[in-house]
Scaffold this motif. Structure first.
Motif, PDB file in Angstrom:
ATOM      1  N   VAL A   1       0.844  -1.192   0.000  1.00 24.97           N
ATOM      2  CA  VAL A   1       0.000   0.000   0.000  1.00 24.97           C
ATOM      3  C   VAL A   1       0.881   1.245   0.000  1.00 24.97           C
ATOM      4  O   VAL A   1       0.709   2.161  -0.805  1.00 24.97           O
ATOM      5  N   PHE A   2       1.867   1.272   0.916  1.00 23.85           N
ATOM      6  CA  PHE A   2       2.723   2.454   1.009  1.00 23.85           C
ATOM      7  C   PHE A   2       3.550   2.640  -0.257  1.00 23.85           C
ATOM      8  O   PHE A   2       3.745   3.756  -0.721  1.00 23.85           O
ATOM      9  N   LEU A   3       4.041   1.521  -0.795  1.00 23.12           N
ATOM     10  CA  LEU A   3       4.853   1.629  -2.014  1.00 23.12           C
ATOM     11  C   LEU A   3       4.026   2.171  -3.167  1.00 23.12           C
ATOM     12  O   LEU A   3       4.475   3.041  -3.914  1.00 23.12           O
ATOM     13  N   SER A   4       2.792   1.671  -3.299  1.00 28.45           N
ATOM     14  CA  SER A   4       1.987   2.141  -4.433  1.00 28.45           C
ATOM     15  C   SER A   4       1.556   3.586  -4.209  1.00 28.45           C
ATOM     16  O   SER A   4       1.431   4.353  -5.155  1.00 28.45           O
ATOM     17  N   GLU A   5       1.357   3.985  -2.942  1.00 23.80           N
ATOM     18  CA  GLU A   5       0.995   5.383  -2.690  1.00 23.80           C
ATOM     19  C   GLU A   5       2.168   6.315  -2.941  1.00 23.80           C
ATOM     20  O   GLU A   5       1.983   7.431  -3.420  1.00 23.80           O
TER      21      GLU A   5
ATOM     22  N   LYS B   1       7.561  -1.391  14.538  1.00 31.84           N
ATOM     23  CA  LYS B   1       6.716  -2.211  13.661  1.00 31.84           C
ATOM     24  C   LYS B   1       5.382  -1.526  13.401  1.00 31.84           C
ATOM     25  O   LYS B   1       4.828  -1.628  12.307  1.00 31.84           O
ATOM     26  N   GLU B   2       4.881  -0.832  14.415  1.00 32.91           N
ATOM     27  CA  GLU B   2       3.592  -0.187  14.241  1.00 32.91           C
ATOM     28  C   GLU B   2       3.657   0.878  13.150  1.00 32.91           C
ATOM     29  O   GLU B   2       2.768   0.980  12.310  1.00 32.91           O
ATOM     30  N   VAL B   3       4.750   1.655  13.145  1.00 29.91           N
ATOM     31  CA  VAL B   3       4.841   2.708  12.134  1.00 29.91           C
ATOM     32  C   VAL B   3       4.992   2.081  10.740  1.00 29.91           C
ATOM     33  O   VAL B   3       4.555   2.645   9.745  1.00 29.91           O
ATOM     34  N   CYS B   4       5.551   0.875  10.695  1.00 33.81           N
ATOM     35  CA  CYS B   4       5.688   0.193   9.398  1.00 33.81           C
ATOM     36  C   CYS B   4       4.341  -0.329   8.913  1.00 33.81           C
ATOM     37  O   CYS B   4       4.132  -0.511   7.723  1.00 33.81           O
ATOM     38  N   GLN B   5       3.433  -0.578   9.853  1.00 36.85           N
ATOM     39  CA  GLN B   5       2.113  -1.084   9.453  1.00 36.85           C
ATOM     40  C   GLN B   5       1.127   0.051   9.207  1.00 36.85           C
ATOM     41  O   GLN B   5       0.322  -0.014   8.283  1.00 36.85           O
ATOM     42  N   THR B   6       1.199   1.071  10.043  1.00 40.07           N
ATOM     43  CA  THR B   6       0.171   2.118   9.935  1.00 40.07           C
ATOM     44  C   THR B   6       0.707   3.373   9.254  1.00 40.07           C
ATOM     45  O   THR B   6      -0.050   4.270   8.923  1.00 40.07           O
ATOM     46  N   GLY B   7       2.038   3.443   9.081  1.00 37.75           N
ATOM     47  CA  GLY B   7       2.631   4.610   8.448  1.00 37.75           C
ATOM     48  C   GLY B   7       2.869   5.718   9.461  1.00 37.75           C
ATOM     49  O   GLY B   7       2.431   5.654  10.609  1.00 37.75           O
ATOM     50  N   LEU B   8       3.586   6.741   9.001  1.00 29.51           N
ATOM     51  CA  LEU B   8       3.893   7.873   9.870  1.00 29.51           C
ATOM     52  C   LEU B   8       2.716   8.843   9.790  1.00 29.51           C
ATOM     53  O   LEU B   8       2.433   9.395   8.736  1.00 29.51           O
ATOM     54  N   ARG B   9       2.048   9.030  10.926  1.00 33.35           N
ATOM     55  CA  ARG B   9       0.808   9.806  10.929  1.00 33.35           C
ATOM     56  C   ARG B   9       0.969  11.136  11.639  1.00 33.35           C
ATOM     57  O   ARG B   9       1.841  11.292  12.491  1.00 33.35           O
ATOM     58  N   VAL B  10       0.091  12.066  11.273  1.00 34.11           N
ATOM     59  CA  VAL B  10       0.114  13.367  11.938  1.00 34.11           C
ATOM     60  C   VAL B  10      -0.158  13.166  13.428  1.00 34.11           C
ATOM     61  O   VAL B  10      -0.630  12.116  13.850  1.00 34.11           O
TER      62      VAL B  10
ATOM     63  N   ASN C   1      -7.332  20.179  -1.203  1.00 36.16           N
ATOM     64  CA  ASN C   1      -8.618  20.860  -0.978  1.00 36.16           C
ATOM     65  C   ASN C   1      -8.773  21.304   0.473  1.00 36.16           C
ATOM     66  O   ASN C   1      -9.823  21.135   1.084  1.00 36.16           O
ATOM     67  N   GLY C   2      -7.675  21.808   1.021  1.00 34.06           N
ATOM     68  CA  GLY C   2      -7.755  22.313   2.389  1.00 34.06           C
ATOM     69  C   GLY C   2      -7.754  21.231   3.455  1.00 34.06           C
ATOM     70  O   GLY C   2      -7.751  21.527   4.644  1.00 34.06           O
ATOM     71  N   ASN C   3      -7.753  19.965   3.048  1.00 32.68           N
ATOM     72  CA  ASN C   3      -7.702  18.888   4.041  1.00 32.68           C
ATOM     73  C   ASN C   3      -6.301  18.317   4.162  1.00 32.68           C
ATOM     74  O   ASN C   3      -5.623  18.105   3.162  1.00 32.68           O
ATOM     75  N   THR C   4      -5.910  18.065   5.393  1.00 33.22           N
ATOM     76  CA  THR C   4      -4.586  17.507   5.634  1.00 33.22           C
ATOM     77  C   THR C   4      -4.670  15.991   5.654  1.00 33.22           C
ATOM     78  O   THR C   4      -5.527  15.432   6.337  1.00 33.22           O
ATOM     79  N   ALA C   5      -3.774  15.337   4.916  1.00 36.27           N
ATOM     80  CA  ALA C   5      -3.751  13.869   4.948  1.00 36.27           C
ATOM     81  C   ALA C   5      -3.289  13.408   6.323  1.00 36.27           C
ATOM     82  O   ALA C   5      -2.359  13.951   6.900  1.00 36.27           O
ATOM     83  N   GLU C   6      -3.965  12.393   6.804  1.00 32.26           N
ATOM     84  CA  GLU C   6      -3.602  11.765   8.080  1.00 32.26           C
ATOM     85  C   GLU C   6      -2.194  11.171   7.990  1.00 32.26           C
ATOM     86  O   GLU C   6      -1.443  11.147   8.952  1.00 32.26           O
ATOM     87  N   ARG C   7      -1.872  10.648   6.802  1.00 28.60           N
ATOM     88  CA  ARG C   7      -0.559  10.035   6.592  1.00 28.60           C
ATOM     89  C   ARG C   7      -0.044  10.481   5.228  1.00 28.60           C
ATOM     90  O   ARG C   7      -0.547  10.039   4.199  1.00 28.60           O
ATOM     91  N   PRO C   8       0.928  11.382   5.201  1.00 30.18           N
ATOM     92  CA  PRO C   8       1.437  11.842   3.897  1.00 30.18           C
ATOM     93  C   PRO C   8       1.997  10.668   3.078  1.00 30.18           C
ATOM     94  O   PRO C   8       2.775   9.873   3.602  1.00 30.18           O
ATOM     95  N   ARG C   9       1.585  10.600   1.823  1.00 31.73           N
ATOM     96  CA  ARG C   9       1.984   9.447   0.995  1.00 31.73           C
ATOM     97  C   ARG C   9       3.454   9.467   0.617  1.00 31.73           C
ATOM     98  O   ARG C   9       3.993   8.471   0.145  1.00 31.73           O
ATOM     99  N   GLN C  10       4.102  10.630   0.782  1.00 33.82           N
ATOM    100  CA  GLN C  10       5.477  10.725   0.278  1.00 33.82           C
ATOM    101  C   GLN C  10       6.531  10.141   1.222  1.00 33.82           C
ATOM    102  O   GLN C  10       7.709  10.201   0.953  1.00 33.82           O
ATOM    103  N   ILE C  11       6.078   9.543   2.330  1.00 36.51           N
ATOM    104  CA  ILE C  11       7.002   8.834   3.222  1.00 36.51           C
ATOM    105  C   ILE C  11       6.620   7.364   3.223  1.00 36.51           C
ATOM    106  O   ILE C  11       5.466   7.018   3.484  1.00 36.51           O
ATOM    107  N   CYS C  12       7.600   6.504   2.960  1.00 35.94           N
ATOM    108  CA  CYS C  12       7.309   5.062   2.869  1.00 35.94           C
ATOM    109  C   CYS C  12       8.335   4.298   3.701  1.00 35.94           C
ATOM    110  O   CYS C  12       9.518   4.282   3.363  1.00 35.94           O
ATOM    111  N   PRO C  13       7.902   3.667   4.812  1.00 38.48           N
ATOM    112  CA  PRO C  13       8.848   2.870   5.607  1.00 38.48           C
ATOM    113  C   PRO C  13       9.504   1.789   4.744  1.00 38.48           C
ATOM    114  O   PRO C  13       8.823   1.128   3.960  1.00 38.48           O
TER     115      PRO C  13
END
Length: 204
Positions: A43-47, A81-90, A188-200
Protein backbone atom coordinates in the motif's frame (compact mmCIF):
# COMPACT_ATOMS: atom_id res chain seq x y z
CA UNK A 1 21.15 -20.60 3.21
CA UNK A 2 19.76 -17.94 0.88
CA UNK A 3 17.65 -16.21 3.50
CA UNK A 4 20.62 -15.34 5.67
CA UNK A 5 22.50 -14.13 2.59
CA UNK A 6 19.54 -12.00 1.68
CA UNK A 7 19.26 -10.55 5.17
CA UNK A 8 22.99 -9.83 5.34
CA UNK A 9 22.85 -7.99 2.02
CA UNK A 10 19.82 -6.08 3.33
CA UNK A 11 21.83 -5.23 6.44
CA UNK A 12 24.68 -3.99 4.22
CA UNK A 13 22.25 -1.87 2.21
CA UNK A 14 20.76 -0.44 5.37
CA UNK A 15 24.13 0.28 6.96
CA UNK A 16 25.41 2.02 3.84
CA UNK A 17 22.27 4.19 3.74
CA UNK A 18 22.76 5.08 7.41
CA UNK A 19 26.47 5.74 7.08
CA UNK A 20 26.02 7.99 4.09
CA UNK A 21 23.49 10.00 6.10
CA UNK A 22 25.53 10.89 9.15
CA UNK A 23 25.80 14.48 10.26
CA UNK A 24 28.94 13.88 12.28
CA UNK A 25 31.86 11.97 10.74
CA UNK A 26 32.80 10.49 14.12
CA UNK A 27 29.55 8.53 14.02
CA UNK A 28 31.15 6.06 11.60
CA UNK A 29 32.69 4.22 14.54
CA UNK A 30 29.98 4.93 17.05
CA UNK A 31 27.16 2.64 16.04
CA UNK A 32 26.71 -1.08 15.65
CA UNK A 33 23.80 -2.39 13.64
CA UNK A 34 22.68 -5.93 14.10
CA UNK A 35 19.59 -6.89 12.18
CA UNK A 36 17.66 -5.48 9.25
CA UNK A 37 14.08 -6.30 8.35
CA UNK A 38 12.63 -5.26 5.02
CA UNK A 39 9.27 -3.56 5.32
CA UNK A 40 7.04 -4.91 2.62
CA UNK A 41 3.95 -2.79 2.57
CA UNK A 42 2.55 -2.64 -0.93
CA UNK A 43 0.00 0.00 0.00
CA UNK A 44 2.72 2.45 1.01
CA UNK A 45 4.85 1.63 -2.01
CA UNK A 46 1.99 2.14 -4.43
CA UNK A 47 1.00 5.38 -2.69
CA UNK A 48 4.56 6.66 -2.90
CA UNK A 49 4.46 5.89 -6.62
CA UNK A 50 1.06 7.54 -7.02
CA UNK A 51 2.32 10.63 -5.21
CA UNK A 52 5.32 10.80 -7.57
CA UNK A 53 3.11 10.37 -10.65
CA UNK A 54 0.68 13.05 -9.51
CA UNK A 55 3.50 15.50 -8.82
CA UNK A 56 5.21 14.67 -12.10
CA UNK A 57 1.95 15.43 -13.87
CA UNK A 58 1.87 18.71 -11.95
CA UNK A 59 5.23 19.62 -13.46
CA UNK A 60 7.64 18.80 -10.66
CA UNK A 61 11.29 18.44 -11.63
CA UNK A 62 13.19 15.15 -11.46
CA UNK A 63 15.12 16.53 -8.53
CA UNK A 64 11.92 17.25 -6.63
CA UNK A 65 10.69 13.73 -7.34
CA UNK A 66 13.90 12.01 -6.37
CA UNK A 67 13.66 9.39 -3.64
CA UNK A 68 15.85 10.07 -0.69
CA UNK A 69 16.04 8.56 2.79
CA UNK A 70 14.96 9.80 6.18
CA UNK A 71 14.98 8.22 9.61
CA UNK A 72 12.88 7.59 12.70
CA UNK A 73 14.11 6.22 16.01
CA UNK A 74 12.08 4.07 18.38
CA UNK A 75 13.01 2.60 21.73
CA UNK A 76 11.21 -0.65 21.16
CA UNK A 77 10.44 -2.96 18.32
CA UNK A 78 6.65 -2.74 18.74
CA UNK A 79 6.66 1.00 18.05
CA UNK A 80 8.92 0.54 15.05
CA UNK A 81 6.72 -2.21 13.66
CA UNK A 82 3.59 -0.19 14.24
CA UNK A 83 4.84 2.71 12.13
CA UNK A 84 5.69 0.19 9.40
CA UNK A 85 2.11 -1.08 9.45
CA UNK A 86 0.17 2.12 9.94
CA UNK A 87 2.63 4.61 8.45
CA UNK A 88 3.89 7.87 9.87
CA UNK A 89 0.81 9.81 10.93
CA UNK A 90 0.11 13.37 11.94
CA UNK A 91 0.02 14.14 15.65
CA UNK A 92 2.99 11.85 16.26
CA UNK A 93 5.64 14.45 16.95
CA UNK A 94 6.62 16.37 20.04
CA UNK A 95 8.41 18.92 17.86
CA UNK A 96 6.50 21.88 16.48
CA UNK A 97 9.17 24.30 15.32
CA UNK A 98 8.75 23.81 11.55
CA UNK A 99 5.03 23.27 11.32
CA UNK A 100 1.89 22.22 13.10
CA UNK A 101 2.34 18.61 14.29
CA UNK A 102 -1.39 18.05 13.77
CA UNK A 103 -1.03 18.77 10.04
CA UNK A 104 2.20 17.05 9.14
CA UNK A 105 4.90 14.69 10.31
CA UNK A 106 8.51 15.10 11.33
CA UNK A 107 11.30 12.84 10.19
CA UNK A 108 15.08 13.10 10.59
CA UNK A 109 17.46 13.95 7.79
CA UNK A 110 20.50 12.46 9.53
CA UNK A 111 20.91 8.88 10.72
CA UNK A 112 22.95 9.86 13.76
CA UNK A 113 20.77 12.71 14.96
CA UNK A 114 17.47 11.04 15.70
CA UNK A 115 16.57 12.26 19.13
CA UNK A 116 16.76 15.53 21.09
CA UNK A 117 19.11 13.91 23.60
CA UNK A 118 22.50 12.45 22.64
CA UNK A 119 22.78 8.71 22.31
CA UNK A 120 24.61 7.32 25.30
CA UNK A 121 26.98 4.39 25.42
CA UNK A 122 25.17 1.09 25.60
CA UNK A 123 21.82 2.44 24.45
CA UNK A 124 20.00 0.52 21.77
CA UNK A 125 16.94 1.17 19.67
CA UNK A 126 15.23 0.58 16.37
CA UNK A 127 15.66 2.85 13.38
CA UNK A 128 13.07 2.88 10.64
CA UNK A 129 14.65 3.94 7.36
CA UNK A 130 12.00 5.53 5.17
CA UNK A 131 11.98 6.44 1.52
CA UNK A 132 11.03 10.06 1.15
CA UNK A 133 10.09 12.18 -1.83
CA UNK A 134 10.62 15.71 -0.60
CA UNK A 135 8.76 17.38 -3.45
CA UNK A 136 8.78 21.17 -3.23
CA UNK A 137 10.69 22.20 -0.16
CA UNK A 138 10.16 25.50 1.63
CA UNK A 139 12.75 26.88 4.00
CA UNK A 140 11.03 28.28 7.09
CA UNK A 141 12.35 29.95 10.20
CA UNK A 142 11.88 28.04 13.39
CA UNK A 143 8.80 28.99 15.29
CA UNK A 144 8.87 28.50 19.04
CA UNK A 145 5.43 29.95 19.66
CA UNK A 146 2.21 28.03 20.09
CA UNK A 147 0.67 29.52 16.96
CA UNK A 148 2.19 26.87 14.76
CA UNK A 149 3.39 27.41 11.23
CA UNK A 150 0.85 25.91 8.80
CA UNK A 151 1.72 23.81 5.76
CA UNK A 152 2.63 26.13 2.89
CA UNK A 153 0.30 25.96 -0.12
CA UNK A 154 2.08 24.58 -3.15
CA UNK A 155 4.80 22.91 -1.09
CA UNK A 156 5.22 19.44 0.40
CA UNK A 157 7.93 19.87 2.98
CA UNK A 158 9.44 22.44 5.34
CA UNK A 159 13.07 22.52 6.40
CA UNK A 160 14.76 24.85 8.86
CA UNK A 161 16.87 27.74 7.63
CA UNK A 162 20.16 26.03 6.95
CA UNK A 163 22.97 27.04 9.23
CA UNK A 164 25.95 25.74 7.35
CA UNK A 165 28.16 27.22 9.97
CA UNK A 166 26.55 25.29 12.80
CA UNK A 167 28.87 26.00 15.73
CA UNK A 168 30.11 22.82 17.34
CA UNK A 169 28.58 23.96 20.60
CA UNK A 170 25.10 23.80 19.12
CA UNK A 171 23.19 21.62 21.51
CA UNK A 172 22.26 18.18 20.32
CA UNK A 173 18.62 19.16 20.73
CA UNK A 174 19.03 22.12 18.37
CA UNK A 175 20.92 20.03 15.84
CA UNK A 176 18.07 17.52 16.00
CA UNK A 177 15.37 20.13 15.51
CA UNK A 178 17.26 21.86 12.72
CA UNK A 179 17.73 18.65 10.76
CA UNK A 180 14.10 17.58 10.63
CA UNK A 181 11.92 17.41 7.56
CA UNK A 182 8.36 18.52 8.22
CA UNK A 183 6.34 16.68 5.58
CA UNK A 184 2.66 17.12 4.78
CA UNK A 185 0.09 16.51 2.13
CA UNK A 186 -2.79 18.92 1.82
CA UNK A 187 -5.53 18.66 -0.78
CA UNK A 188 -8.62 20.86 -0.98
CA UNK A 189 -7.76 22.31 2.39
CA UNK A 190 -7.70 18.89 4.04
CA UNK A 191 -4.59 17.51 5.63
CA UNK A 192 -3.75 13.87 4.95
CA UNK A 193 -3.60 11.76 8.08
CA UNK A 194 -0.56 10.03 6.59
CA UNK A 195 1.44 11.84 3.90
CA UNK A 196 1.98 9.45 1.00
CA UNK A 197 5.48 10.73 0.28
CA UNK A 198 7.00 8.83 3.22
CA UNK A 199 7.31 5.06 2.87
CA UNK A 200 8.85 2.87 5.61
CA UNK A 201 11.59 0.79 3.97
CA UNK A 202 13.86 -1.04 6.43
CA UNK A 203 13.85 -1.50 10.19
CA UNK A 204 17.31 -1.90 11.66
Amino acid sequence: HPESEESSSLLQTAVSVLQSSYLDSTSQDGFQYSQAILVENNVFLSELKAFAQAKEAAGYSQEELEETFAFLLFDNEEEAKEVCQTGLRVNSSSISTLGDPAKGVYISKYADCLHPRPWYHGKSGYIVICKLIKGKVKVVSENYTTSYTCPSPGYDCHVAVSRNNVPSKTSHCQAFEQSQYYVYEVSNGNTAERPRQICPYIVI
